[in-house]
Design an enzyme around this catalytic site. Structure first.
Site, short mmCIF file in Angstrom:
data_model
loop_
_atom_site.label_atom_id
_atom_site.label_comp_id
_atom_site.label_asym_id
_atom_site.label_seq_id
_atom_site.Cartn_x
_atom_site.Cartn_y
_atom_site.Cartn_z
N LYS A 1 -13.15 -33.59 -17.97
CA LYS A 1 -12.84 -32.86 -16.73
C LYS A 1 -11.79 -33.51 -15.85
O LYS A 1 -11.89 -34.77 -15.75
CB LYS A 1 -13.82 -32.47 -15.93
CG LYS A 1 -13.78 -31.67 -14.84
CD LYS A 1 -14.96 -31.14 -14.11
CE LYS A 1 -14.96 -30.09 -12.85
NZ LYS A 1 -16.15 -29.78 -12.41
N SER B 1 -17.42 -25.03 -12.13
CA SER B 1 -15.78 -25.40 -12.03
C SER B 1 -15.55 -26.40 -13.38
O SER B 1 -14.09 -26.36 -13.57
CB SER B 1 -15.67 -26.27 -10.94
OG SER B 1 -16.47 -27.54 -11.18
N SER C 1 -21.82 -26.66 -11.76
CA SER C 1 -20.43 -26.78 -12.46
C SER C 1 -20.55 -27.33 -13.74
O SER C 1 -19.72 -27.10 -14.73
CB SER C 1 -19.45 -27.49 -11.69
OG SER C 1 -19.12 -26.65 -10.45
#
Length: 554
Positions: A102, A177, A201
């Site tokens: 990420k 997210s 997330s």
């Protein structure tokens, strides 16, 4: 026959024999074990494995817009690993395992952007400790995945990366997210990926992409070197296509140990340091397992977006009961995700302080804002689109955060409420003699692109209590033209602090019992193998952002 000619014939024959023994690596649904089987048996090289994943990203990322950047040195890394393999020095549980991070994990060789245009050239000079652990374990960091900008929401749209698209239904978001990671893992762009979890997330993209994830107990893995939001909420962890790969990745991530820069790591019991979580995935049974069911985390209103979730959860619970698990209804009024979020969420008080510290570190080089206020000062003006993206439903969040701090009196009150919630959860476990608690990750299907927010998620309880949670695929909605195999639905399994091994074991047993995971329809296509001299440049589609999310507006 001359000696030189004989040598040439021998060399040619050996080359042909070697070529006959190797074959193109198939990255589709690949696991740590299948990669290792291919390279240790001589069927493939690390360079071939890495090239196959790059080829898939090149061929198919237009379906998802999941990848922000590729590591420009990844081919050199793979070549070096092949040399180690040839020399008999292949070591590490993740040797030659291609992963995506990420894009809020610091890496010394790739910018760390948080999906934010103003941070496009922000270059850490040091890896996050978790990234160091991955490299030490032999992992190959392919690149960075898109996310909801600065990880503030769950739609996975950003000013730098554009809108990431759900690989199962191109009209829907991939959760978030960590939505870029979820979409990439589901699409077999890597073996596994990393995420962060402030409220939902790690679990939201796992649920929305038919994947497995682990939100660890707060403190189990250091959060140093991660773009922060909240000391109270934030944790980091893995997302994968199997429970075993989650367990192996978690074992590597937790090897970072005690970190003076993140004092939550001092809370880890000595028995949980240097722990092999993959060893917990033993054969076993669900018989006698006591699972609490949080009825307050369901929506019992019939609708096209809610009913598929309830149907999937009902089918899953019937399977668990048939396997001998004991389901215990939990009806306490305190377990209302909307109310908990409205009264106890403390992100707004911690966000600015932590971001200012991150942006002002000496180890952060490259052009970047020096404070959160400066980051959000790059607004749309005189026709310029601005250099950040905040969705309208988050305007209040960010504006309040820019005026708030942990010195606010209401922050102290909320922290007292969090302690009471944590005690209530512990009492629920004890009074009902529970092994774990289950509920749908999201009360409704993952939302459509352009929605105001990722509504209906249930992650707030674990986020505030600091509890560990495993997410497993629970089912799919009915197939439609837009969703040829259906929209994925996930289930959370929440445990007591430091119960990671137990949760992984439960998740593994459920995985073996149900076999719910399916790949996206288009992702089952193969890709012709490619030989790369240089790493191709990936340019995310920034032009696909819905007009309801204007850039540079706050």
């Amino acid at each position: 026959m001359k000696f030189s000619l004989l040598c040439a014939l021998v060399t040619l024959t050996w080359t042909h024999l070697t070529a006959a023994q190797t074959m193109p690596f198939d990255a589709r649904e690949a696991t740590i074990d299948t990669v290792h089987q291919a390279i240790y048996s001589g069927l493939s090289t690390c360079q071939e494995v890495v090239s196959t994943f790059i080829a898939r990203i090149e061929a198919f990322d237009s379906h998802t817009n999941a990848v922000i950047s590729l590591n420009p040195t990844v081919l050199d890394i793979a070549k070096s690993l092949d040399e180690s393999l040839a020399a008999g020095n292949a070591t590490g549980p993740l040797f030659c395992i291609p992963i995506l991070l990420k894009d809020n994990y610091d890496t010394f060789d790739i910018p760390t952007t948080g999906g934010n245009l103003a941070l496009a050239n922000s270059q850490p000079t040091e890896d996050a400790p978790s990234v160091t652990a991955f490299r030490k374990a032999g992992a190959v960091i392919l690149g960075k995945a898109n996310l909801h900008e600065i990880a503030l929401e769950g739609l996975s749209v950003s000013s730098l990366g554009g809108q990431t698209i759900n690989p199962y239904d191109s009209t829907r978001t991939p959760g978030g997210s960590s939505g870029g990671t979820g979409a990439a893992v589901a699409s077999s762009f890597c073996v596994f990926g990393t995420g962060t979890d402030t409220v939902n997330s790690l679990r939201s993209p796992a649920s929305a992409n038919s994947l497995f994830s682990m939100r660890p107990t707060r403190g189990l893995i250091t959060r140093s070197g991660i773009i922060p939001i909240s000391y109270t909420h934030d944790v980091i962890g893995p997302i994968a296509r199997s429970m075993k790969d989650v367990a192996v990745a978690l074992t590597v991530m937790t090897s970072t140990g005690l970190d003076a820069a993140d004092n939550a790591t001092a809370m880890v019991p000595s028995s949980h340091r240097n722990f092999d979580y993959a060893a917990s995935l033993t054969t076993g049974t669900l018989k006698g397992l006591r699972l609490g069911v949080l009825n307050g985390f369901f929506n019992f209103t019939a609708s096209t977006e809610v009913t598929p979730v309830n149907n999937a959860m009902n089918a899953m619970m019937n399977r668990l009961t048939s396997a001998g698990a004991i389901l215990v209804p939990i009806n306490e009024a305190i377990y209302n995700a909307t109310a908990i979020s409205a009264t106890l969420d403390v992100q707004r008080f911690e966000y600015q302080e932590l971001m200012d510290q991150y942006l002002q570190r000496p180890s952060l080089s490259g052009e970047h804002p020096r404070s959160l206020s400066e980051l959000y000062s790059k607004k749309a003006i005189n026709g310029s689109a601005g250099e950040f993206l905040v969705i309208p439903s988050q305007y209040e969040y960010v504006n309040t955060a820019l005026l708030s701090s942990t010195g606010n009196a209401s922050y102290v009150t909320k922290q007292a409420g969090i302690r009471n919630l944590t005690l209530a959860l512990a009492n629920t476990f004890a009074s009902n003699n529970l092994d774990a608690i289950i509920y749908p990750e999201q009360k409704n299907l993952v939302v459509k692109i352009g929605s105001p927010s990722q509504s209906g998620r249930n992650g707030i309880l674990a986020a505030l209590a600091g509890s560990p949670v495993v997410t497993v695929p629970a089912g799919f909605s009915n197939a439609t033209t837009e969703a040829p195999v259906g929209v994925p639905i996930g289930m959370e399994i929440l445990g007591r602090p430091w119960d990671e091994a137990k949760l992984l074991h439960i998740g593994h047993q459920i995985e073996q019992l149900t076999h719910v995971r399916r790949a996206p329809k288009w992702a089952v296509k193969g890709v012709e193998p490619s030989v790369y001299i240089t790493v191709p440049k990936i340019t995310p589609d920034r032009g696909n952002v819905a007009k309801v999310y204007p850039l540079g507006t706050l």
